[in-house]
Design a protein around this motif. Structure first.
Motif, mmCIF file in Angstrom:
data_model
loop_
_atom_site.group_PDB
_atom_site.id
_atom_site.type_symbol
_atom_site.label_atom_id
_atom_site.label_comp_id
_atom_site.label_asym_id
_atom_site.label_seq_id
_atom_site.Cartn_x
_atom_site.Cartn_y
_atom_site.Cartn_z
ATOM 1 N N LYS A 103 0.826 -1.207 0.000
ATOM 2 C CA LYS A 103 0.000 0.000 0.000
ATOM 3 C C LYS A 103 0.863 1.261 0.000
ATOM 4 C CE LYS A 103 -3.954 -2.102 2.381
ATOM 5 N NZ LYS A 103 -4.760 -2.105 3.638
ATOM 6 N N LYS A 104 2.067 1.158 0.565
ATOM 7 C CA LYS A 104 2.969 2.317 0.586
ATOM 8 C C LYS A 104 3.404 2.684 -0.831
ATOM 9 C CE LYS A 104 4.912 1.850 5.237
ATOM 10 N NZ LYS A 104 6.151 1.670 6.039
ATOM 11 N N ALA A 105 3.645 1.665 -1.650
ATOM 12 C CA ALA A 105 4.032 1.905 -3.038
ATOM 13 C C ALA A 105 2.884 2.567 -3.794
ATOM 14 C CB ALA A 105 4.424 0.593 -3.709
ATOM 15 N N LYS A 106 1.669 2.088 -3.529
ATOM 16 C CA LYS A 106 0.494 2.657 -4.194
ATOM 17 C C LYS A 106 0.298 4.117 -3.796
ATOM 18 C CE LYS A 106 -4.407 1.737 -5.090
ATOM 19 N NZ LYS A 106 -5.541 0.808 -4.849
ATOM 20 N N ALA A 107 0.416 4.404 -2.495
ATOM 21 C CA ALA A 107 0.255 5.773 -2.000
ATOM 22 C C ALA A 107 1.349 6.691 -2.547
ATOM 23 C CB ALA A 107 0.270 5.772 -0.473
ATOM 24 N N PHE A 108 2.572 6.169 -2.620
ATOM 25 C CA PHE A 108 3.707 6.940 -3.142
ATOM 26 C C PHE A 108 3.464 7.319 -4.602
ATOM 27 C CE2 PHE A 108 7.787 7.011 -5.399
ATOM 28 C CZ PHE A 108 8.489 7.939 -4.661
ATOM 29 N N ASN A 109 3.059 6.348 -5.409
ATOM 30 C CA ASN A 109 2.814 6.608 -6.832
ATOM 31 C C ASN A 109 1.690 7.621 -7.035
ATOM 32 O OD1 ASN A 109 4.784 4.755 -7.370
ATOM 33 N ND2 ASN A 109 3.505 3.362 -8.535
ATOM 34 N N LYS A 110 0.638 7.481 -6.226
ATOM 35 C CA LYS A 110 -0.498 8.394 -6.340
ATOM 36 C C LYS A 110 -0.075 9.817 -5.980
ATOM 37 C CE LYS A 110 -5.281 9.034 -4.858
ATOM 38 N NZ LYS A 110 -6.388 8.512 -4.014
ATOM 39 N N ARG A 111 0.709 9.952 -4.909
ATOM 40 C CA ARG A 111 1.155 11.274 -4.463
ATOM 41 C C ARG A 111 2.082 11.934 -5.478
ATOM 42 N NH1 ARG A 111 5.423 12.221 -1.061
ATOM 43 N NH2 ARG A 111 5.442 10.040 -0.400
ATOM 44 N N LYS A 112 2.904 11.112 -6.142
ATOM 45 C CA LYS A 112 3.868 11.642 -7.112
ATOM 46 C C LYS A 112 3.278 11.766 -8.519
ATOM 47 C CE LYS A 112 7.570 12.112 -4.567
ATOM 48 N NZ LYS A 112 8.232 13.431 -4.416
ATOM 49 N N GLY A 113 2.121 11.155 -8.736
ATOM 50 C CA GLY A 113 1.516 11.213 -10.057
ATOM 51 C C GLY A 113 2.144 10.254 -11.048
ATOM 52 N N TYR A 114 2.768 9.179 -10.551
ATOM 53 C CA TYR A 114 3.370 8.172 -11.423
ATOM 54 C C TYR A 114 2.298 7.162 -11.848
ATOM 55 C CZ TYR A 114 7.785 9.933 -9.474
ATOM 56 O OH TYR A 114 8.839 10.728 -9.082
ATOM 57 N N ASP A 115 2.266 6.860 -13.130
ATOM 58 C CA ASP A 115 1.241 5.934 -13.620
ATOM 59 C C ASP A 115 1.815 4.695 -14.290
ATOM 60 O OD1 ASP A 115 2.259 7.213 -15.803
ATOM 61 O OD2 ASP A 115 0.341 7.933 -16.589
ATOM 62 N N PHE A 116 3.106 4.426 -14.084
ATOM 63 C CA PHE A 116 3.678 3.206 -14.661
ATOM 64 C C PHE A 116 3.145 1.978 -13.909
ATOM 65 C CE2 PHE A 116 7.270 5.456 -12.371
ATOM 66 C CZ PHE A 116 7.015 4.913 -11.125
ATOM 67 N N PRO A 117 3.041 0.826 -14.598
ATOM 68 C CA PRO A 117 2.531 -0.394 -13.964
ATOM 69 C C PRO A 117 3.442 -0.845 -12.815
ATOM 70 C CG PRO A 117 2.574 -0.618 -16.352
ATOM 71 C CD PRO A 117 3.350 0.618 -16.024
ATOM 72 N N THR A 118 2.862 -0.989 -11.641
ATOM 73 C CA THR A 118 3.628 -1.366 -10.454
ATOM 74 C C THR A 118 3.093 -2.683 -9.889
ATOM 75 O OG1 THR A 118 4.002 0.978 -9.964
ATOM 76 C CG2 THR A 118 4.435 -0.598 -8.189
ATOM 77 N N TYR A 119 4.014 -3.539 -9.488
ATOM 78 C CA TYR A 119 3.645 -4.878 -9.027
ATOM 79 C C TYR A 119 4.426 -5.240 -7.766
ATOM 80 C CZ TYR A 119 2.316 -5.133 -13.991
ATOM 81 O OH TYR A 119 1.794 -4.883 -15.234
ATOM 82 N N LYS A 120 3.972 -6.339 -7.146
ATOM 83 C CA LYS A 120 4.754 -7.008 -6.114
ATOM 84 C C LYS A 120 4.888 -8.467 -6.525
ATOM 85 C CE LYS A 120 1.088 -8.428 -2.888
ATOM 86 N NZ LYS A 120 0.651 -8.401 -1.463
ATOM 87 N N LEU A 121 5.824 -9.172 -5.909
ATOM 88 C CA LEU A 121 6.036 -10.571 -6.247
ATOM 89 C C LEU A 121 4.818 -11.421 -5.883
ATOM 90 C CD1 LEU A 121 9.728 -11.145 -5.077
ATOM 91 C CD2 LEU A 121 8.888 -11.188 -7.435
ATOM 92 N N ALA A 122 4.445 -12.323 -6.800
ATOM 93 C CA ALA A 122 3.376 -13.281 -6.527
ATOM 94 C C ALA A 122 3.902 -14.705 -6.698
ATOM 95 C CB ALA A 122 2.194 -13.039 -7.464
ATOM 96 N N SER A 123 5.217 -14.812 -6.848
ATOM 97 C CA SER A 123 5.890 -16.110 -6.948
ATOM 98 C C SER A 123 7.343 -15.907 -6.551
ATOM 99 C CB SER A 123 5.803 -16.662 -8.376
ATOM 100 O OG SER A 123 6.590 -15.880 -9.266
ATOM 101 N N ASN A 124 8.100 -16.974 -6.536
ATOM 102 C CA ASN A 124 9.524 -16.842 -6.252
ATOM 103 C C ASN A 124 10.216 -16.094 -7.386
ATOM 104 O OD1 ASN A 124 9.389 -18.269 -3.823
ATOM 105 N ND2 ASN A 124 9.628 -20.236 -4.859
ATOM 106 N N LEU A 125 11.244 -15.359 -7.034
ATOM 107 C CA LEU A 125 12.012 -14.619 -8.027
ATOM 108 C C LEU A 125 13.007 -15.565 -8.699
ATOM 109 C CD1 LEU A 125 12.304 -11.606 -8.945
ATOM 110 C CD2 LEU A 125 14.210 -11.431 -7.335
ATOM 111 N N PRO A 126 12.988 -15.670 -10.032
ATOM 112 C CA PRO A 126 13.965 -16.526 -10.716
ATOM 113 C C PRO A 126 15.391 -16.139 -10.348
ATOM 114 C CG PRO A 126 12.256 -15.845 -12.239
ATOM 115 C CD PRO A 126 12.042 -15.054 -10.984
ATOM 116 N N GLU A 127 16.259 -17.098 -10.269
ATOM 117 C CA GLU A 127 17.638 -16.879 -9.823
ATOM 118 C C GLU A 127 18.349 -15.806 -10.636
ATOM 119 O OE1 GLU A 127 21.776 -19.458 -9.134
ATOM 120 O OE2 GLU A 127 19.902 -20.481 -9.646
ATOM 121 N N MET A 128 18.095 -15.736 -11.938
ATOM 122 C CA MET A 128 18.815 -14.783 -12.783
ATOM 123 C C MET A 128 18.446 -13.329 -12.462
ATOM 124 S SD MET A 128 17.013 -15.096 -16.552
ATOM 125 C CE MET A 128 18.455 -14.327 -17.262
ATOM 126 N N PHE A 129 17.320 -13.131 -11.766
ATOM 127 C CA PHE A 129 16.904 -11.779 -11.411
ATOM 128 C C PHE A 129 17.194 -11.436 -9.951
ATOM 129 C CE2 PHE A 129 13.605 -12.656 -14.837
ATOM 130 C CZ PHE A 129 14.322 -11.961 -15.815
#
Length: 205
Positions: free
Chosen positions: A139-165
């Motif tokens: 929710k902090k990321a969502k509030a930050f983007n709204k306050r700054k007016g950023y509209d790029f697609p923002t996500y959180k992890l919904a699975s394990n992060l692949p090793e290469m990343f």
């Protein structure tokens, strides 16, 4: 009261105000943005930017030689957006992907956000943007983007992060070309809203 004691008293008052301001910034979370704003000046020098000309040249040479050296990106990654929708990186395959790891508590991340937002506004139709938040409270990321007016697609992890990343640094940016190859890994902040970087992204289609 002697002049020396008055000076000492003034010094204590100044230091007290300074400490109070710092404490206020820290407890409100604004210290991150203040530091990020200061670091934005460093970004303007271009010294932190990846050498995309050399990267593009190496990438082109790999394509020309048809070698198996191109590192294929791992698309086995699921993400959740602000509305709770699950998106797979696989869904974006075939497009150039700009994937950035960031957090609201990370000053260098905050410093590079305006350039990424401008890049997204210009190239968001041609390039898939994946802004992956590492905030514990999404929710902090969502509030930050709204306050700054950023509209790029923002996500959180919904699975394990692949090793290469996997990365120990924030921010970290990955660029995947339209053929599914990992074309760029850059750890640390950068100014991505440059003509050279836009040319680099266009060359990966």
């Amino acid at each position: 009261m002697t002049k020396e004691k008055k000076n000492i008293k003034k010094s204590w008052i100044k230091n007290g105000i300074f400490i109070a301001v710092l404490a206020g910034l820290y407890f409100t979370g604004l210290h991150t943005e203040v530091i990020g704003f200061a670091q934005r000046g460093l970004l303007e020098t271009g010294l932190m930017n990846p050498d995309v000309e050399e990267i593009a040249k190496a990438h082109h040479n790999k394509d020309e030689s048809h070698t198996a050296n191109s590192k294929k990106a791992d698309f086995n990654l699921k993400l959740m957006d602000f509305e709770g929708n699950i998106v797979s990186l696989e869904d974006l395959k075939g497009k150039v992907i700009f994937m950035n790891f960031w957090a609201t508590w990370c000053p260098p991340c905050v410093a590079e956000m305006p350039s990424i937002n401008k890049l997204h506004n210009e190239m968001g139709d041609d390039v898939a943007f994946v802004m992956l938040s590492f905030d514990k409270d999404f929710k902090k990321a969502k509030a930050f983007n709204k306050r700054k007016g950023y509209d790029f697609p923002t996500y959180k992890l919904a699975s394990n992060l692949p090793e290469m990343f996997e990365s120990t640094a924030l921010p970290t940016t990955f660029v995947i070309d339209a053929k599914g190859n990992l074309a760029l890994t850059h750890k640390g902040m950068a100014d991505y809203n440059t003509s050279k970087f836009k040319e680099f992204l266009n060359s990966l289609k």
